[in-house]
Enzyme design. Structure first.
Site: not given
Ligand code: KIV
Length: 288
Positions: A69-70, A108, A140, A206
């Site tokens: 979700d980044s 994600d 998460e 993290e």
């Molecule tokens: O969304 C993401 O890229 C992540 C990673 C940083 C683990 O959750």
């Protein structure tokens, strides 16, 4: 049956059993990941959001790719991960699946798409599996999302958990800061064990102290995947724009392996200069 070819990697080529750089005739599975932990193999994970970069990472032997979700920040330009939606992430996930043939692709689950109930989590995860072809999902949280993890696992969906700095909770955490120092380390350890017990096949850690990550890694039979969690986790993950040097102000835990922003700047300025000077296109770029 598809043929098996070795990913060319000088450090691991020829070893079909290896997770990183091993045989590429089929997708990596949760069984391969469990086996890597048993033989103490460390492995890399990167994020991916499109087919062409996914292909490069896949051919380099990266065994697991996360459509994080980044994407909210590195693809869509938001200043946190909160705004991104399932509909935003589904096409990116489908593109990464299409661009790869060996890596396990983990989707994600974005903020608000699973927290309400196990049923909501199942409906969201099922969309990523059915519509995008994801092989696993990530969510998460610790003990508060155990019912969701149990529901997904019982439905046959591999779950990657995520503890420590969980960016979807940035407003509760009061910023992007290290988690698990002092007493809260015991809470994180309890969360990790509960997630493993609920069936998570791996746990992202993290921004936690290295010593805590080391203890969690030693306590779990499933692999830990560190990002800002020191050298002792079973795997390491980075956002690809961070490791390639595209992110303007990366976190302390990022190592920059390339200056992509600088290289792109040089390339696009050369193109622009040549267009302005009438040098591009040359005869060899033109049709008769
Ligand atoms: O969304 C993401 O890229 C992540 C990673 C940083 C683990 O959750």
């Amino acid at each position: 049956m598809s043929s098996v070819s070795a990913v060319p990697n000088p450090s691991t080529s020829g070893s079909a059993a290896m997770l990183y750089g091993g045989a590429s005739g089929r997708r990596v599975t949760v069984r391969d990941i469990a086996a890597a932990k048993e033989r103490h193999e460390k492995w890399p994970m990167v994020t991916a959001y499109d087919a062409m970069t996914a292909k490069v990472f896949d051919e380099a032997g990266i065994p697991v790719m996360l459509v994080g979700d980044s994407a909210a920040m590195v693809v869509y330009g938001y200043d946190s991960t909160l705004p991104v939606t399932v509909d935003d992430l589904l096409p990116l996930t489908a593109a990464v699946v299409r661009g790869s043939s060996r890596a396990m692709v983990v989707a994600d689950l974005p903020f608000g798409s699973y927290q309400a109930s196990p049923q909501q989590a199942l409906e969201t995860a099922a969309r990523f599996m059915k519509e995008a072809g994801a092989h696993a999902v990530k969510l998460e949280g610790g003990r508060r999302v155990l019912p969701q993890v149990e529901m997904l696992v019982s439905a046959g969906i591999p779950v990657m958990a995520h503890l420590g700095l969980t960016p979807q909770s940035v407003n509760v955490l009061g910023g992007y800061r290290v988690q698990g120092r002092g007493q809260s380390g015991d809470e994180l350890m309890a969360d990790a064990k509960a997630l493993e017990h609920a069936g998570a096949f791996s746990v992202v850690l993290e921004c936690v102290p290295s010593e805590l990550a080391q203890r969690v890694t030693a306590s779990l039979s499933v692999p830990t995947i560190g990002i800002g969690a020191g050298p002792d986790t079973d795997a390491q993950v980075l956002v690809w724009q961070d490791l390639m040097g595209l992110t303007p102000h990366p976190a302390k835990f990022v190592k920059k392996y390339f200056d992509l922003a600088g290289e792109m700047d040089r390339a696009v300025r050369s193109f622009a200069d040549e267009v302005a000077a009438g040098v591009f296109p040359a005869p060899e770029h033109s049709y008769r």
